[in-house]
Design a protein around this motif. Structure first.
Motif, short mmCIF file in Angstrom:
data_model
loop_
_atom_site.label_atom_id
_atom_site.label_comp_id
_atom_site.label_asym_id
_atom_site.label_seq_id
_atom_site.Cartn_x
_atom_site.Cartn_y
_atom_site.Cartn_z
N UNK A 95 -24.70 36.85 99.67
CA UNK A 95 -23.85 36.33 100.41
C UNK A 95 -22.61 36.98 100.46
N UNK A 96 -21.92 37.44 101.54
CA UNK A 96 -20.66 38.04 101.57
C UNK A 96 -19.74 37.21 102.43
N UNK A 97 -18.72 36.68 102.06
CA UNK A 97 -17.80 35.94 102.89
C UNK A 97 -16.76 37.02 103.34
N UNK A 98 -16.70 37.51 104.63
CA UNK A 98 -15.97 38.71 104.99
C UNK A 98 -14.90 38.10 105.85
N UNK A 99 -13.66 38.45 105.37
CA UNK A 99 -12.43 38.22 106.16
C UNK A 99 -12.01 39.28 107.13
N UNK A 128 -14.95 38.49 94.52
CA UNK A 128 -14.66 36.91 94.61
C UNK A 128 -15.11 36.54 96.07
N UNK A 129 -15.59 37.59 96.85
CA UNK A 129 -15.89 36.94 98.21
C UNK A 129 -17.42 37.31 98.37
N UNK A 130 -18.16 37.60 97.27
CA UNK A 130 -19.39 37.65 97.23
C UNK A 130 -20.14 36.82 96.24
N UNK A 131 -21.28 36.28 96.84
CA UNK A 131 -22.17 35.60 95.97
C UNK A 131 -23.50 36.10 95.66
#
Length: 192
Positions: A95-99, A128-131
């Motif tokens: 999962x990528x939390x993409x700004x 830090x943005x990747x799980x």
């Protein structure tokens, strides 16, 4: 100056070696994941067809898919500068939390330029943005997830309204790519 280059190179080499291992070890099979529809106010601006559409992005690995979204161009530039394109494109079930570009624009230009020029720091922030697992919308309600950087991020919310670390809002969530789930956020996260 030479010492600084060596430490940056060493940090990047370590990331290039350990990230694929961490991704492979922590990642469940993505192919069997439960399919849901993307949600959030920014999803309305996604093209209805073509490589930048939800259908088009689902055919490409995550870094390639992000490159088709004009709202993620700063993130794509950062991923390229950190040398993480292949790592992200070859990972499975992440999962990528993409700004968004607007998220990066919240950072003062001088500070952003400094981060983009420091490959080790940039790699730390981006990972830090990747799980290393697929996160479903149900898990976002009250979640705590270890990031590839080694820190932890938290999520909270319900319905189609979720926050990450109490500061970033998911503006378009559960976007599928060939190898990842992407939650597009309105703020760049900083490792704690």
């Amino acid at each position: 100056m030479t010492t600084q280059r060596v430490s940056r190179s060493a940090a990047l080499a370590a990331a290039a070696f350990f990230l694929p291992v961490a991704l492979g070890a922590a990642a469940p099979a993505f192919a069997g994941s439960q399919q849901t529809d993307p949600f959030g106010p920014a999803c309305a601006s996604v093209p209805k067809e073509g490589s930048g559409s939800f259908e088009g992005m689902a055919k490409d690995p995550v870094a390639t898919a992000a490159s088709h979204n004009p709202e993620l161009s700063t993130l794509v530039t950062a991923v390229k500068k950190a040398g993480l394109v292949d790592t992200l494109n070859n990972a499975e079930g992440i999962t990528v939390f993409a700004p968004t570009n607007a998220a990066f624009a919240k950072i003062p230009k001088a500070d952003l330029d400094k981060i983009l020029a420091d490959e080790a720091e940039l790699t730390k922030i981006l990972t830090y943005h990747v799980v290393g697992e697929e996160i479903t919308p149900d898990q976002l309600a009250d979640g705590s997830f270890k990031t590839l950087e080694g820190g932890t991020l938290t999520t909270a919310g319900s319905g189609e309204t979720f926050t990450v670390n109490r500061s970033a809002k998911i503006v378009c969530g559960d976007v599928r790519t060939a190898n990842a789930t992407v939650d597009i956020i309105d703020t760049v996260l900083t490792p704690m």
